[in-house]
Design an enzyme around this catalytic site. Structure first.
Site, PDB file in Angstrom:
ATOM      1  N   LYS A  59     -66.329  56.700  13.348  1.00 53.60           N
ATOM      2  CA  LYS A  59     -64.799  56.339  13.758  1.00 53.60           C
ATOM      3  C   LYS A  59     -64.107  56.911  14.272  1.00 53.60           C
ATOM      4  O   LYS A  59     -63.252  56.569  14.761  1.00 53.60           O
ATOM      5  CB  LYS A  59     -64.761  56.536  11.801  1.00 53.60           C
ATOM      6  CG  LYS A  59     -63.947  55.557  11.728  1.00 53.60           C
ATOM      7  CD  LYS A  59     -63.522  55.998   9.763  1.00 53.60           C
ATOM      8  CE  LYS A  59     -64.108  55.428   8.911  1.00 53.60           C
ATOM      9  NZ  LYS A  59     -63.486  55.191   7.454  1.00 53.60           N
ATOM     10  N   LYS A  71     -68.909  64.342   5.479  1.00 54.05           N
ATOM     11  CA  LYS A  71     -68.948  63.893   4.649  1.00 54.05           C
ATOM     12  C   LYS A  71     -70.023  64.479   3.113  1.00 54.05           C
ATOM     13  O   LYS A  71     -70.584  65.313   3.506  1.00 54.05           O
ATOM     14  CB  LYS A  71     -69.895  62.633   4.202  1.00 54.05           C
ATOM     15  CG  LYS A  71     -69.653  61.322   3.335  1.00 54.05           C
ATOM     16  CD  LYS A  71     -68.843  60.970   3.552  1.00 54.05           C
ATOM     17  CE  LYS A  71     -67.547  59.612   2.253  1.00 54.05           C
ATOM     18  NZ  LYS A  71     -66.871  58.860   2.763  1.00 54.05           N
TER      19      LYS A  71
HETATM   20  P1  NAD Z   1     -61.431  53.569  -5.403  1.00 54.25           P
HETATM   21  O1  NAD Z   1     -63.242  54.278  -6.096  1.00 54.25           O
HETATM   22  O2  NAD Z   1     -60.295  54.345  -5.628  1.00 54.25           O
HETATM   23  O3  NAD Z   1     -62.227  52.413  -5.687  1.00 54.25           O
HETATM   24  C1  NAD Z   1     -63.201  51.464  -6.028  1.00 54.25           C
HETATM   25  C2  NAD Z   1     -62.706  50.530  -6.267  1.00 54.25           C
HETATM   26  O4  NAD Z   1     -63.694  49.566  -6.466  1.00 54.25           O
HETATM   27  C3  NAD Z   1     -62.951  50.493  -7.835  1.00 54.25           C
HETATM   28  O5  NAD Z   1     -61.652  50.231  -8.592  1.00 54.25           O
HETATM   29  C4  NAD Z   1     -64.174  50.113  -8.076  1.00 54.25           C
HETATM   30  O6  NAD Z   1     -63.951  49.348 -10.096  1.00 54.25           O
HETATM   31  C5  NAD Z   1     -63.818  48.896  -7.818  1.00 54.25           C
HETATM   32  N1  NAD Z   1     -65.633  48.105  -6.804  1.00 54.25           N
HETATM   33  C6  NAD Z   1     -66.734  49.049  -7.370  1.00 54.25           C
HETATM   34  N2  NAD Z   1     -67.585  48.163  -7.017  1.00 54.25           N
HETATM   35  C7  NAD Z   1     -67.645  46.531  -7.184  1.00 54.25           C
HETATM   36  C8  NAD Z   1     -68.588  45.497  -7.142  1.00 54.25           C
HETATM   37  N3  NAD Z   1     -69.364  45.253  -6.801  1.00 54.25           N
HETATM   38  N4  NAD Z   1     -66.709  44.464  -7.262  1.00 54.25           N
HETATM   39  C9  NAD Z   1     -65.707  44.544  -6.934  1.00 54.25           C
HETATM   40  N5  NAD Z   1     -65.175  46.065  -7.605  1.00 54.25           N
HETATM   41  C10 NAD Z   1     -66.158  47.201  -7.399  1.00 54.25           C
HETATM   42  O7  NAD Z   1     -62.671  54.385  -4.119  1.00 54.25           O
HETATM   43  P2  NAD Z   1     -61.177  54.320  -2.842  1.00 54.25           P
HETATM   44  O8  NAD Z   1     -61.301  55.429  -2.386  1.00 54.25           O
HETATM   45  O9  NAD Z   1     -60.913  52.523  -2.849  1.00 54.25           O
HETATM   46  O10 NAD Z   1     -62.420  53.707  -1.497  1.00 54.25           O
HETATM   47  C11 NAD Z   1     -62.911  52.266  -1.869  1.00 54.25           C
HETATM   48  C12 NAD Z   1     -63.846  52.007   0.359  1.00 54.25           C
HETATM   49  O11 NAD Z   1     -62.778  52.993   0.670  1.00 54.25           O
HETATM   50  C13 NAD Z   1     -64.862  53.064  -0.348  1.00 54.25           C
HETATM   51  O12 NAD Z   1     -66.065  53.016   0.513  1.00 54.25           O
HETATM   52  C14 NAD Z   1     -64.389  54.311   0.778  1.00 54.25           C
HETATM   53  O13 NAD Z   1     -65.839  54.897   1.476  1.00 54.25           O
HETATM   54  C15 NAD Z   1     -63.899  53.727   2.244  1.00 54.25           C
HETATM   55  N6  NAD Z   1     -62.723  54.222   2.668  1.00 54.25           N
HETATM   56  C16 NAD Z   1     -61.768  54.751   1.902  1.00 54.25           C
HETATM   57  C17 NAD Z   1     -60.816  55.752   2.007  1.00 54.25           C
HETATM   58  C18 NAD Z   1     -60.148  56.931   1.189  1.00 54.25           C
HETATM   59  O14 NAD Z   1     -59.311  57.704   2.110  1.00 54.25           O
HETATM   60  N7  NAD Z   1     -60.752  57.127  -0.069  1.00 54.25           N
HETATM   61  C19 NAD Z   1     -60.092  55.698   4.331  1.00 54.25           C
HETATM   62  C20 NAD Z   1     -60.896  54.869   4.378  1.00 54.25           C
HETATM   63  C21 NAD Z   1     -62.384  53.874   3.715  1.00 54.25           C
END
Ligand code: NAD
Length: 338
Positions: A59, A71
């Site tokens: 990335k 990570k």
């Molecule tokens: P988060 O914990 O805030 O939210 C994740 C959400 O997904 C939760 O509300 C959970 O209930 C829901 N969820 C989990 N499994 C599910 C399913 N099978 N069906 C429907 N909903 C489901 O996490 P986040 O920070 O929003 O991260 C989400 C994704 O984005 C991850 O893969 C993370 O690695 C990626 N990401 C995060 C960041 C960051 O800065 N936080 C940056 C880039 C990518």
């Protein structure tokens, strides 16, 4: 210190078991979030951290950042004393002296990040700017991809299903709604999805029906490994563009999407806004990270066009671009070399 390495962090009194994986420091410090999850075993936690750290390396390199990938994962369990555990993890990050730059990820709360920040200067606590940057980057990548579908999709008169309504999914859904797309949202936590749906005028569906929704776009924003080869064969969408990390379960899944003419926007580009914004400011000293976030859309357009021209996978094009950057930096990246 440019070698990749893994640090195991244990603290018996708080119940902390965590792994920090620095996958590559070839282009700069390793960047990546802290994931907190109920892993079945230490092996599973380490393997998740290793795959996620590699995705961060790719990335950062494809996004033009002077940073490598890392990570941290924390093994969640009922006895975990979170404030003490995250302070301890913060101290371990501090001991790396800036080689690891971190922020939030799935399962890590604002209080966890605050506890880390009491022990290290290398954690980014304010998630709101980062999640907005992810949404901006995803919109740029998605609109570039929609211009390349055959026939082109008429942006923004499109329907999109967003899976996951957490920090990232919420920001992405708000960003797409602001562009005028018609949205359907779903989350394991129904009340979270309902609240978001109400806020942005979206429809809410059960998390179980996400993969059977007909829509122009599917935006997975929850956990990785969602799209297997079988799922790819069953989907009724034109484009997949989400911000979850490692959305595809395998290369076979990407092949199946290509065979079916479903456009796959690699998540290393679609989810890169946060790390671009963080690293551009703190490591590269750029005043306008928004420019680099927008450029993710140009890179997506180039990668998808080249993949079509060469009749190959988008991930293959990205791997050759990353190899090229690594060669220019005078290093090789194991597992990507050919
Ligand atoms: P988060 O914990 O805030 O939210 C994740 C959400 O997904 C939760 O509300 C959970 O209930 C829901 N969820 C989990 N499994 C599910 C399913 N099978 N069906 C429907 N909903 C489901 O996490 P986040 O920070 O929003 O991260 C989400 C994704 O984005 C991850 O893969 C993370 O690695 C990626 N990401 C995060 C960041 C960051 O800065 N936080 C940056 C880039 C990518």
């Amino acid at each position: 210190m440019r070698e990749s390495r893994t640090i195991t962090v244990r603290d018996a009194s708080s119940g902390l078991v965590a792994f920090i994986v620095l996958d590559s420091l070839a282009l700069g410090p390793a960047a990546g979030g802290v994931r907190t999850w109920r892993y079945d075993s230490e092996k599973a936690a380490l393997s998740d951290a290793t795959r996620l750290a590699r995705a961060m390396t790719i990335k950062c390199a494809i996004s033009g950042l002077d940073a490598g990938g890392g990570k941290a994962v924390v093994m969640d369990h009922p006895g975990l004393d979170r404030p003490a555990a995250f302070r301890h993890l913060g101290a371990a990050v501090e001991a790396l002296d800036g080689a690891f730059r971190t922020a939030g990820d799935v399962g890590t709360t604002a209080s966890d990040l605050a506890a880390m920040a009491s022990a290290t200067q290398w954690v980014h606590e304010d998630e709101s700017g980062l999640t907005e940057a992810v949404a901006d980057g995803l919109v740029a990548c998605l609109s570039a991809a929609c211009r390349l579908t055959q026939p082109p999709l008429t942006w923004p008169n499109l329907s999109a299903t967003v899976q996951g309504c957490g920090a990232i999914g919420g920001a992405v859904a708000r960003g797409l709604a602001a562009q005028g797309l018609t949205l359907t949202v779903a989350d394991l936590d129904h009340s979270r999805a309902s609240q978001l749906a109400l806020q942005i005028g979206a429809q809410r569906v059960s998390h179980r029906s996400v993969l059977s929704q007909s829509a122009d776009i599917l935006a997975p924003c929850a956990l990785g490994g969602l799209i297997t080869r079988d799922v790819a064969h069953a989907l009724d969408v034109a484009v997949i563009c989400g911000a979850a990390n490692n959305i595809l379960a395998s290369v076979e899944a990407e092949v199946a999407l290509k065979d079916r003419g479903i456009m796959w926007v690699p998540d290393v580009l679609a989810s890169a806004g946060a790390v671009v914004r963080g690293i551009a400011r703190t490591v590269m000293g750029l005043d306008d990270p928004a420019y680099l976030v927008r450029r993710l859309g140009d890179t997506t357009g180039e990668v998808l066009a080249e993949a079509r021209e060469r009749d190959t996978l988008a991930s293959t094009v990205i791997a050759s671009r990353v190899r090229q950057r690594m060669r220019e930096a005078g290093v090789a990246l194991g597992g990507l070399d050919s």
